[in-house]
Design a protein around this motif. Sequence first.
Motif, PDB file in Angstrom:
ATOM      1  N   ILE A  64       0.843  -1.205   0.000  1.00  0.00           N
ATOM      2  CA  ILE A  64       0.000   0.000   0.000  1.00  0.00           C
ATOM      3  C   ILE A  64       0.876   1.253   0.000  1.00  0.00           C
ATOM      4  CG2 ILE A  64      -1.858   1.219   1.180  1.00  0.00           C
ATOM      5  CD1 ILE A  64      -2.487  -1.500   2.586  1.00  0.00           C
ATOM      6  N   ASN A  65       1.621   1.452   1.082  1.00  0.00           N
ATOM      7  CA  ASN A  65       2.522   2.601   1.181  1.00  0.00           C
ATOM      8  C   ASN A  65       3.990   2.202   1.027  1.00  0.00           C
ATOM      9  OD1 ASN A  65       0.428   4.600   1.868  1.00  0.00           O
ATOM     10  ND2 ASN A  65       0.218   3.397   3.739  1.00  0.00           N
ATOM     11  N   THR A  66       4.293   0.940   1.323  1.00  0.00           N
ATOM     12  CA  THR A  66       5.641   0.404   1.161  1.00  0.00           C
ATOM     13  C   THR A  66       5.564  -1.129   1.134  1.00  0.00           C
ATOM     14  OG1 THR A  66       7.872   0.329   2.095  1.00  0.00           O
ATOM     15  CG2 THR A  66       6.029   0.409   3.647  1.00  0.00           C
ATOM     16  N   TYR A  67       6.647  -1.771   0.743  1.00  0.00           N
ATOM     17  CA  TYR A  67       6.631  -3.227   0.602  1.00  0.00           C
ATOM     18  C   TYR A  67       6.438  -3.945   1.935  1.00  0.00           C
ATOM     19  CZ  TYR A  67      11.399  -3.665   2.456  1.00  0.00           C
ATOM     20  OH  TYR A  67      12.514  -3.659   3.268  1.00  0.00           O
ATOM     21  N   THR A  68       6.771  -3.265   3.041  1.00  0.00           N
ATOM     22  CA  THR A  68       6.640  -3.901   4.360  1.00  0.00           C
ATOM     23  C   THR A  68       5.178  -4.064   4.789  1.00  0.00           C
ATOM     24  OG1 THR A  68       6.885  -1.735   5.442  1.00  0.00           O
ATOM     25  CG2 THR A  68       8.888  -3.056   5.149  1.00  0.00           C
ATOM     26  N   ASP A  69       4.251  -3.482   4.013  1.00  0.00           N
ATOM     27  CA  ASP A  69       2.825  -3.639   4.328  1.00  0.00           C
ATOM     28  C   ASP A  69       2.393  -5.102   4.239  1.00  0.00           C
ATOM     29  OD1 ASP A  69       2.438  -0.923   4.763  1.00  0.00           O
ATOM     30  OD2 ASP A  69       2.027  -0.521   2.649  1.00  0.00           O
ATOM     31  N   TRP A  70       3.179  -5.900   3.505  1.00  0.00           N
ATOM     32  CA  TRP A  70       2.822  -7.318   3.375  1.00  0.00           C
ATOM     33  C   TRP A  70       3.098  -8.098   4.662  1.00  0.00           C
ATOM     34  CZ3 TRP A  70      -0.094  -9.190  -0.329  1.00  0.00           C
ATOM     35  CH2 TRP A  70      -0.176  -8.491  -1.532  1.00  0.00           C
ATOM     36  N   ASN A  71       3.946  -7.539   5.490  1.00  0.00           N
ATOM     37  CA  ASN A  71       4.269  -8.202   6.753  1.00  0.00           C
ATOM     38  C   ASN A  71       3.022  -8.290   7.644  1.00  0.00           C
ATOM     39  OD1 ASN A  71       5.807  -9.384   8.792  1.00  0.00           O
ATOM     40  ND2 ASN A  71       6.231  -7.396   9.743  1.00  0.00           N
ATOM     41  N   GLY A  72       2.735  -9.462   8.146  1.00  0.00           N
ATOM     42  CA  GLY A  72       1.560  -9.631   9.002  1.00  0.00           C
ATOM     43  C   GLY A  72       0.345 -10.180   8.281  1.00  0.00           C
ATOM     44  N   THR A  73       0.396 -10.228   6.943  1.00  0.00           N
ATOM     45  CA  THR A  73      -0.727 -10.794   6.197  1.00  0.00           C
ATOM     46  C   THR A  73      -0.631 -12.320   6.196  1.00  0.00           C
ATOM     47  OG1 THR A  73       0.458 -10.720   4.076  1.00  0.00           O
ATOM     48  CG2 THR A  73      -0.824  -8.763   4.697  1.00  0.00           C
ATOM     49  N   ALA A  74      -1.765 -12.959   5.984  1.00  0.00           N
ATOM     50  CA  ALA A  74      -1.795 -14.434   5.967  1.00  0.00           C
ATOM     51  C   ALA A  74      -0.936 -14.978   4.826  1.00  0.00           C
ATOM     52  CB  ALA A  74      -3.241 -14.907   5.814  1.00  0.00           C
ATOM     53  N   TYR A  75      -0.922 -14.281   3.691  1.00  0.00           N
ATOM     54  CA  TYR A  75      -0.139 -14.752   2.541  1.00  0.00           C
ATOM     55  C   TYR A  75       1.360 -14.671   2.851  1.00  0.00           C
ATOM     56  CZ  TYR A  75       1.561 -15.251  -2.231  1.00  0.00           C
ATOM     57  OH  TYR A  75       2.218 -15.689  -3.352  1.00  0.00           O
ATOM     58  N   PHE A  76       1.786 -13.602   3.532  1.00  0.00           N
ATOM     59  CA  PHE A  76       3.209 -13.423   3.829  1.00  0.00           C
ATOM     60  C   PHE A  76       3.731 -14.524   4.750  1.00  0.00           C
ATOM     61  CE2 PHE A  76       6.687 -11.750   6.403  1.00  0.00           C
ATOM     62  CZ  PHE A  76       7.543 -11.261   5.420  1.00  0.00           C
ATOM     63  N   LYS A  77       2.929 -14.934   5.706  1.00  0.00           N
ATOM     64  CA  LYS A  77       3.349 -15.964   6.659  1.00  0.00           C
ATOM     65  C   LYS A  77       3.657 -17.288   5.968  1.00  0.00           C
ATOM     66  CE  LYS A  77       0.769 -13.961  10.507  1.00  0.00           C
ATOM     67  NZ  LYS A  77      -0.370 -14.125  11.456  1.00  0.00           N
ATOM     68  N   GLU A  78       2.962 -17.562   4.865  1.00  0.00           N
ATOM     69  CA  GLU A  78       3.167 -18.831   4.162  1.00  0.00           C
ATOM     70  C   GLU A  78       4.112 -18.703   2.967  1.00  0.00           C
ATOM     71  OE1 GLU A  78      -0.523 -20.564   3.022  1.00  0.00           O
ATOM     72  OE2 GLU A  78      -1.367 -20.535   5.051  1.00  0.00           O
ATOM     73  N   ASN A  79       4.006 -17.592   2.227  1.00  0.00           N
ATOM     74  CA  ASN A  79       4.749 -17.471   0.970  1.00  0.00           C
ATOM     75  C   ASN A  79       5.704 -16.286   0.900  1.00  0.00           C
ATOM     76  OD1 ASN A  79       3.112 -19.613  -0.628  1.00  0.00           O
ATOM     77  ND2 ASN A  79       1.539 -18.238   0.185  1.00  0.00           N
ATOM     78  N   GLY A  80       5.551 -15.337   1.815  1.00  0.00           N
ATOM     79  CA  GLY A  80       6.371 -14.133   1.756  1.00  0.00           C
ATOM     80  C   GLY A  80       5.723 -13.073   0.883  1.00  0.00           C
ATOM     81  N   ILE A  81       6.507 -12.139   0.384  1.00  0.00           N
ATOM     82  CA  ILE A  81       6.006 -11.067  -0.486  1.00  0.00           C
ATOM     83  C   ILE A  81       5.690 -11.662  -1.861  1.00  0.00           C
ATOM     84  CG2 ILE A  81       6.582  -8.866  -1.589  1.00  0.00           C
ATOM     85  CD1 ILE A  81       8.473  -8.338   0.762  1.00  0.00           C
ATOM     86  N   PRO A  82       4.596 -11.254  -2.505  1.00  0.00           N
ATOM     87  CA  PRO A  82       4.253 -11.790  -3.841  1.00  0.00           C
ATOM     88  C   PRO A  82       5.358 -11.536  -4.857  1.00  0.00           C
ATOM     89  CG  PRO A  82       2.398 -10.615  -2.908  1.00  0.00           C
ATOM     90  CD  PRO A  82       3.569 -10.335  -2.005  1.00  0.00           C
ATOM     91  N   THR A  83       5.503 -12.449  -5.787  1.00  0.00           N
ATOM     92  CA  THR A  83       6.556 -12.320  -6.807  1.00  0.00           C
ATOM     93  C   THR A  83       6.306 -11.150  -7.757  1.00  0.00           C
ATOM     94  OG1 THR A  83       5.357 -13.943  -8.174  1.00  0.00           O
ATOM     95  CG2 THR A  83       7.128 -14.780  -6.768  1.00  0.00           C
ATOM     96  N   SER A  84       5.075 -10.634  -7.788  1.00  0.00           N
ATOM     97  CA  SER A  84       4.768  -9.492  -8.650  1.00  0.00           C
ATOM     98  C   SER A  84       5.470  -8.224  -8.171  1.00  0.00           C
ATOM     99  CB  SER A  84       3.257  -9.254  -8.707  1.00  0.00           C
ATOM    100  OG  SER A  84       2.716  -9.053  -7.409  1.00  0.00           O
ATOM    101  N   CYS A  85       6.026  -8.257  -6.948  1.00  0.00           N
ATOM    102  CA  CYS A  85       6.767  -7.110  -6.405  1.00  0.00           C
ATOM    103  C   CYS A  85       8.235  -7.121  -6.826  1.00  0.00           C
ATOM    104  CB  CYS A  85       6.691  -7.106  -4.878  1.00  0.00           C
ATOM    105  SG  CYS A  85       5.099  -6.582  -4.197  1.00  0.00           S
TER     106      CYS A  85
END
Length: 250
Positions: free
Chosen positions: A155-176
């Motif tokens: 949203i505002n930075t790449y660290t916004d993915w931290n704490g999401t359910a997807y991040f816990k299993e896969n990390g940051i999406p490859t589209s980033c």
Amino acid sequence: MSPPSRRLQTKPVITCLKTFLISYSLIFWATGVILLAVGVWGKVSLENYLALAADQSTNAPYVLIGTGACIIVFGLFGCFATCRGSPWMLKLYAMFLTLVFLAELVAGISGFIFRHELKHILDKAFTTAVKQYNTTDSHHNALDTIQSTLGCCGINTYTDWNGTAYFKENGIPTSCCKIKYCSPESLKDLKQAATEVYEQGCFSVVSTKMEANLGIIAGVSFGIAFFQLIGMFLACCLSRYINNNQYEMV
């Protein structure tokens, strides 16, 4: 029956009005092509962004596409009605121009209203899309396309993915990823990911791009809408002169 001199004075006026109205109708037809093109461009260029806010998106591109297609047809009808010199056809043409004027005003106002509400809508849409991100979510493809195309992440930075359910299993999406290949280990570690993914958030990038695009759509709509007033005036005047001329000849 009116004197011949009066009828002779009326004919040059009718001829002049016909010339102006035919010229206007051809320009009107061209504006239809422009509106259709702008509507299609707006739909294509904003498609991924509108997909994120599908529940609150604007219909302006669809209104422009429909209006542009109708203008192309009625622009030719206007030329035919003018050449025929039929009062009822000219009145029908003037009525259509009025409807087009109103439709384009609606499209323009819709674009401007949505433009001012954009940041609030996008902030809510991005937050929802990031938190609920997964391979089966309907917003998945739209968010991936935005991140990979515009070179942004989160949203505002790449660290916004931290704490999401997807991040816990896969990390940051490859589209980033800003490189061809991001290692799975790096995507799960925020410090390592900083060198491999886009750091800028998508919210500011997308809101700026959408504001600019919607501004163009709204501006074109308003500009062409007020152009219809000329055609309405010419069609009504020509219809009136032809009616009066026919009445005087009786």
